[in-house]
Design an enzyme around this catalytic site. Structure first.
Site, PDB file in Angstrom:
ATOM      1  CD  GLU A  57      -2.101   1.757   2.230  1.00  0.00           C
ATOM      2  OE1 GLU A  57      -1.884   2.916   1.830  1.00  0.00           O
ATOM      3  OE2 GLU A  57      -2.282   1.449   3.413  1.00  0.00           O
ATOM      4  CB  CYS A 114      -2.146   6.225   2.643  1.00  0.00           C
ATOM      5  SG  CYS A 114      -3.233   5.376   3.787  1.00  0.00           S
TER       6      CYS A 114
END
Ligand code: NDP
Length: 678
Positions: free
Chosen positions: A258, A297
């Site tokens: 990720e 994120c």
């Protein structure tokens, strides 16, 4: 504050910093507050210990045991969260940031605990999907199962969420039955270390289930095997380097990543100034820019608005951002704290400069902003203001679509029509989340079809959902977190899906008895066990999987059908009018109601006395397969299919029920659920 020595926990021992330790500075003052890392850490010993001790201990437990363990761990962390808050301010995070990181992490663990109990068996084998019929007579069947990997999960986490980042990976890993070695980013590892200490000191975890590396990971990845998993969150550069490790490639080690993500938020064409959606959009964008000082994120990096509304959005957003009080995160009045470190600050300013080559800065000046709080040092601390850029020509721009400034930085760009908006959102080349603020369901549908393939999550919000919506930036344990392409191509959480990332899916093929034994769930065609008494008189613990009752037959009469029709009011023509029923392709003439057959079935198999069956709680997968006409008869086969304990008093019994006619043809089939006392 005296210098904190941040230890690793390796093979059952705490290991203090040593040669190769790195200094860690406070985000607020820039002063060194801790050190972490030790080059002498025995990484091979840690892997061996996890595999031999932790894995073996965890695999002895059932999914439900491990789910209960997660619940206890989450409860324990919850009791001690103040200590985590106190420490975490040093990372630059405010109290509301802590709610996302610390409370959010604990909440995620609670959700996995609950899903483990509700959606997974109290056993060692998870059944993935239904039985597949692989032969004409049903003597050879197929079933996918999942069992825990025999290795170790190495979790490499980013600095921005020292608690949530660990727990969102740890919860599904432990639930799967796999031990973990957690390696937090060094900048904020002191918060993770405390959370790990709390969990280990609680005594809830079996030995070997959890280890910690504070500081560098050494050459641990060079020792991984095909049973191990790496789950990484951080920058695209590091991900690329790590996934290219020859051992990882050679051993096909699972690598979940990720990484960078240029998340977009689209203002729907319908959301004009003055609508609730316009105000909601401005609020969400400003919140996403400033929460965790933009070090999320999932933060909104690209704001995509109808060309005609760009000026209005800039004006409204600037007004809102100007109210952001920047300063010492410990102050109640502070709305945005600091970035995690000065090197992060340099990185954000460099990236903002790159974006500035294609876009004009319309709000926020890193050379000129104020910082609140006597302890907050504007020079030495890692503070930056929110910065809004406007890109006038997004079609010919590139850097605004591929530069992730990991701070409170976002770029607004205009679109001509919805196709153009979708095209711009997809220019991020794969993101974790894109949002659309619209009250027009057709707009939402077009975006879902046009942009779905490029984004791990699509978040829609409007006046109907805004009070209860969870926010563009919040990954939820129930939903998948991860995205294609630039976002790393990984997937985490998503409920039980996330647990499966730490298990091997295996296709099992064999006879009904083989499948029943492996899955601990009776499969039709499997051996029927005759119990010593009526199954409704037997306690939860006494019932065997496959224990079966065959009832006597009962003839269905026209009078039964008439009585049922008038009693219930269900006078549908197929039950009342022979000619009309015959015109229907499904019926030979008047037939009995399906619900009449179910009621008769209950009458045939029920044992009426007070006993261990406490309640009928539902019915699954009901199918009516062959109609029953007046004069025909039905009989029932009732088999114990699956047993799931619910608490100390009772458990759920899933019965396989088959209704057949006088020629043994199946008239109906379903699963009946009862709660039975222990
Ligand atoms: P990094 O990629 O530098 O670090 C992420 C993790 O990887 C850290 O735990 C780090 O440890 C570790 N790591 C780095 N190098 C190695 C290695 N050779 N072997 C093993 N582990 C390694 O990211 P940062 O957390 O420092 O953040 C940097 C940038 O990453 C941000 O500015 C942002 O752009 C991006 N980022 C993106 C996120 C996203 O999900 N979109 C989330 C967080 C960051 P250590 O700290 O000890 O170096």
């Amino acid at each position: 504050m005296s210098l904190l020595e941040i230890s690793s926990f390796a093979a059952g021992q705490w290991v203090a910093p040593g040669t190769g330790a790195r200094n860690i500075a406070s985000a607020i003052t820039g002063e060194v507050i801790a050190s972490a890392g030790n080059d002498a850490l025995d990484v091979q010993g840690m892997l061996d210990y996890a595999r031999a001790v932790g894995g073996a201990n965890l695999r002895k437990l059932t999914f439900h045991d491990r789910a209960r363990m997660l619940k206890a761990l989450a409860g324990h962390l919850n009791q001690h969260k103040q200590a985590l808050y106190d420490l975490s301010f040093n990372t630059g995070a405010t109290q509301s940031d802590h709610m996302i990181d610390i409370d959010g992490g604990i909440g995620t663990m609670f959700v996995f605990a609950s899903k483990g109990r509700r959606e997974m068996p109290d056993g060692h084998v998870y059944l993935d999907g239904d039985v597949e019929q692989l032969s004409r007579n049903g003597t050879f069947l197929g079933q996918h199962i999942c069992t825990p990997l025999r290795g170790v999960a190495v979790h490499i986490n980013a600095f921005n969420f020292p608690v949530w980042g660990m727990l969102e990976k740890l919860a599904p890993t432990l639930l799967a039955g796999v031990p973990a070695i957690v390696k937090p980013a060094t900048n904020s590892c002191y918060v993770t270390e405390l959370a790990v200490k709390l969990m280990l000191d609680s005594g809830i975890l079996p030995e070997g289930a959890l280890q910690l590396v504070s500081g560098g990971l050494g050459d641990m990845l060079d020792h991984l095997t095909m049973q191990d998993v790496v789950s990484f969150t951080g920058s695209a550069n590091t991900a690329l380097k790590l996934r290219a490790n020859p051992v990882i490639l050679e051993n096909s080690v699972r690598f979940v990543a990720e990484q960078d993500s240029l998340n977009a938020s689209i203002l729907g064409p319908d959301a004009q100034p003055g609508t609730p959606e316009f105000d909601l959009f401005v609020k969400e964008v400003s919140r996403e820019m400033t929460t965790k000082a933009g070090q999320k994120c999932t933060a909104i990096r690209r704001i995509i608005a109808p060309q005609a509304q760009v000026d209005a959005v800039i004006e409204a957003l600037s007004a809102r951002l100007s109210k952001t009080v920047i300063g010492d995160p410990r102050l109640d009045t502070t709305r945005m704290g600091a970035l995690v470190s000065n090197s992060q600050k340099r990185d954000v300013l460099e990236k903002a400069e790159i974006i500035g080559q294609e876009a004009e800065r319309v709000f926020g000046d890193p050379e000129n902003f104020s910082v609140d709080g006597a302890d907050a040092d504007a020079e030495k601390g890692a503070f930056v203001p929110p910065m809004l850029f406007h890109c006038a020509d997004p079609d010919n721009a590139q850097r605004v679509h591929d530069t992730e400034a990991f701070g409170p930085v976002s770029t607004i760009m205009g679109y001509r029509d919805l196709d153009h908006a979708i095209d711009l959102a997809n220019r991020g080349q794969g993101s974790l989340v894109a949002s659309v603020i619209t009250h027009d369901a057709n707009v939402a549908r077009e975006v879902a079809i046009g942009a779905g393939a490029y984004h791990g999550r699509l978040y829609f919000n409007n006046r109907d959902s805004m009070k209860e919506s969870t926010g563009h930036g919040s990954p939820l344990p129930h939903m998948v977190h991860g995205g294609p392409g630039r976002a790393g191509g990984g997937e985490e959480m998503g409920g039980v899906r996330g647990v499966k990332h730490y298990m091997q899916r295996t296709a099992i093929q064999g006879s009904p008895d083989i499948l029943s034994a492996i899955g601990d769930k009776w499969v039709p065609g499997g051996t029927e066990i005759e119990g010593p008494a009526h199954p409704f008189t037997r306690k939860f613990g006494e019932l065997s999987i496959g224990e079966t009752l065959h009832t006597a037959p009962r003839t269905v009469t026209l009078e039964d059908i008439e009585t049922f029709a008038h009693f219930t009011g269900d006078t549908f023509y197929a039950h009342m009018d022979d000619d009309a029923a015959r015109r229907n392709p499904f019926f030979p003439g008047r037939v009995a109601h399906g619900y009449l057959l179910l009621s008769f079935a209950a009458g045939l198999f029920v044992q009426p006395d007070e006993g261990p069956v406490l309640a009928n709680t539902g019915l699954d997968n009901l199918r009516f397969m062959k109609p029953i006409s007046a004069g025909e008869s039905i009989k029932v086969r009732l088999s114990v299919k699956k047993k799931t304990p619910r608490n100390e008093e009772y458990g759920e019994v899933r019965w396989h029920v088959t209704l057949t006619n006088q020629d043994d043809e199946i008239a109906a089939e379903y699963e009946l659920l009862t709660m039975n006392a222990f």
